[in-house]
Design an enzyme around this catalytic site. Sequence first.
Site, PDB file in Angstrom:
ATOM      1  N   LEU A  88      19.098  -5.863   5.903  1.00 61.11           N
ATOM      2  CA  LEU A  88      20.083  -5.618   4.851  1.00 61.11           C
ATOM      3  C   LEU A  88      21.489  -5.619   5.442  1.00 61.11           C
ATOM      4  O   LEU A  88      21.700  -5.130   6.560  1.00 61.11           O
ATOM      5  CB  LEU A  88      19.788  -4.271   4.179  1.00 61.11           C
ATOM      6  CG  LEU A  88      18.420  -4.204   3.490  1.00 61.11           C
ATOM      7  CD1 LEU A  88      18.069  -2.768   3.119  1.00 61.11           C
ATOM      8  CD2 LEU A  88      18.388  -5.110   2.255  1.00 61.11           C
ATOM      9  N   ASP A 112      16.271   0.409  11.652  1.00 59.08           N
ATOM     10  CA  ASP A 112      15.324   1.442  12.084  1.00 59.08           C
ATOM     11  C   ASP A 112      16.021   2.625  12.755  1.00 59.08           C
ATOM     12  O   ASP A 112      15.497   3.235  13.694  1.00 59.08           O
ATOM     13  CB  ASP A 112      14.240   0.850  13.011  1.00 59.08           C
ATOM     14  CG  ASP A 112      13.395  -0.196  12.292  1.00 59.08           C
ATOM     15  OD1 ASP A 112      13.261  -0.099  11.057  1.00 59.08           O
ATOM     16  OD2 ASP A 112      12.896  -1.111  12.955  1.00 59.08           O
ATOM     17  N   HIS A 138       8.772   3.347   8.627  1.00 59.48           N
ATOM     18  CA  HIS A 138       8.628   2.508   9.817  1.00 59.48           C
ATOM     19  C   HIS A 138       7.364   2.932  10.557  1.00 59.48           C
ATOM     20  O   HIS A 138       7.146   4.129  10.758  1.00 59.48           O
ATOM     21  CB  HIS A 138       9.859   2.672  10.717  1.00 59.48           C
ATOM     22  CG  HIS A 138       9.789   1.830  11.948  1.00 59.48           C
ATOM     23  ND1 HIS A 138       9.965   0.463  11.916  1.00 59.48           N
ATOM     24  CD2 HIS A 138       9.525   2.148  13.240  1.00 59.48           C
ATOM     25  CE1 HIS A 138       9.821  -0.022  13.138  1.00 59.48           C
ATOM     26  NE2 HIS A 138       9.554   0.978  13.955  1.00 59.48           N
ATOM     27  N   SER A 185       0.828  -1.206   0.000  1.00 52.30           N
ATOM     28  CA  SER A 185       0.000   0.000   0.000  1.00 52.30           C
ATOM     29  C   SER A 185       0.873   1.272   0.000  1.00 52.30           C
ATOM     30  O   SER A 185       0.498   2.279  -0.605  1.00 52.30           O
ATOM     31  CB  SER A 185      -0.981  -0.003   1.179  1.00 52.30           C
ATOM     32  OG  SER A 185      -0.330   0.237   2.396  1.00 52.30           O
ATOM     33  N   MET A 224      10.676  -6.867   4.096  1.00 54.96           N
ATOM     34  CA  MET A 224      10.917  -7.539   5.378  1.00 54.96           C
ATOM     35  C   MET A 224      12.206  -8.360   5.378  1.00 54.96           C
ATOM     36  O   MET A 224      12.222  -9.525   5.778  1.00 54.96           O
ATOM     37  CB  MET A 224       9.715  -8.426   5.726  1.00 54.96           C
ATOM     38  CG  MET A 224       8.395  -7.674   5.802  1.00 54.96           C
ATOM     39  SD  MET A 224       8.434  -6.280   6.943  1.00 54.96           S
ATOM     40  CE  MET A 224       8.297  -7.174   8.485  1.00 54.96           C
TER      41      MET A 224
HETATM   42  C1  GRF Z   1       3.926  -0.572   6.723  1.00 55.25           C
HETATM   43  O1  GRF Z   1       3.274  -0.481   7.950  1.00 55.25           O
HETATM   44  C2  GRF Z   1       5.316  -0.025   6.828  1.00 55.25           C
HETATM   45  O2  GRF Z   1       5.424   1.031   7.743  1.00 55.25           O
HETATM   46  C3  GRF Z   1       6.110  -1.198   7.319  1.00 55.25           C
HETATM   47  O3  GRF Z   1       5.539  -2.306   6.658  1.00 55.25           O
HETATM   48  C4  GRF Z   1       4.195  -2.018   6.321  1.00 55.25           C
HETATM   49  C5  GRF Z   1       4.062  -2.229   4.851  1.00 55.25           C
HETATM   50  O4  GRF Z   1       2.743  -2.086   4.425  1.00 55.25           O
HETATM   51  N1  GRF Z   1       7.515  -1.019   7.063  1.00 55.25           N
HETATM   52  P1  GRF Z   1       2.427  -1.978   2.872  1.00 55.25           P
HETATM   53  O5  GRF Z   1       2.942  -3.256   2.215  1.00 55.25           O
HETATM   54  O6  GRF Z   1       3.081  -0.765   2.349  1.00 55.25           O
HETATM   55  O7  GRF Z   1       0.935  -1.902   2.785  1.00 55.25           O
END
Ligand code: GRF
Length: 220
Positions: free
Chosen positions: A100, A152, A116, A20, A97
């Site tokens: 790195l 992070d 984040h 998203s 996810m």
């Molecule tokens: C989001 O909450 C972002 O902050 C985190 O992972 C999630 C990814 O959501 N790093 P999307 O795939 O962008 O919907």
Amino acid sequence: MSAGAQSRKRVAALISGRGSNMLSLMAAAQHKDYPADIALVFSNKPDAPGLATAKQAGIATAALHHKDFATREDFERAMQDILLAHKIDLVCLAGFMRLLTPWFVEQWAGRMINIHPAILPSYKGLHTHERALADGVKLHGATVHFVVPEMDAGPIIAQAAVPVVDGDTPETLGARVLAQEHIIYPLALRLVASGQARIEGQKVLTGETSNVNALAVPAP
Ligand code: GRF
């Protein structure tokens, strides 16, 4: 200021899931004055739903399954070849996810940003909404930052705060945060792609006279 096609930065969005945030970047890049194009969507999960979304929108996609590689760096070297083949200028981690390695982070120093779902430096790591609720904090939010080897961490480009209200669940709070993510990620990428965001030590200076990050939204 108008961003001519020539000066638009070529961005790769790296995703592992629904994408998203990737979509919010794609939507921003539709505007002719936006200084970046989403030139590639890459995933470490060939079945990531976001890949199909990007394909449908006519954006180049690529995927490599990290499990097909012996080491983390082998995977990253193959990913790097793809990024270079697509002449990528900037990398946006958008729900990517994978941790790195310092090697990969170094390749993109000052040219890779991440979103984040918490107000850093609070709540690094996973399950941020659950942890914020358990602590009883009254404000929560999201951060876009430059990527450094430490997870992070890295100079902060944009943040948004949302209220935490009675009865919130990780889902309701997460949805409130996500709505803000979709605002601040395109904003942060604009600052970086236009060259307006400058790293000075631990800080990002933008030359803005008003604080574009003061986005605390009213309680529902
Ligand atoms: C989001 O909450 C972002 O902050 C985190 O992972 C999630 C990814 O959501 N790093 P999307 O795939 O962008 O919907």
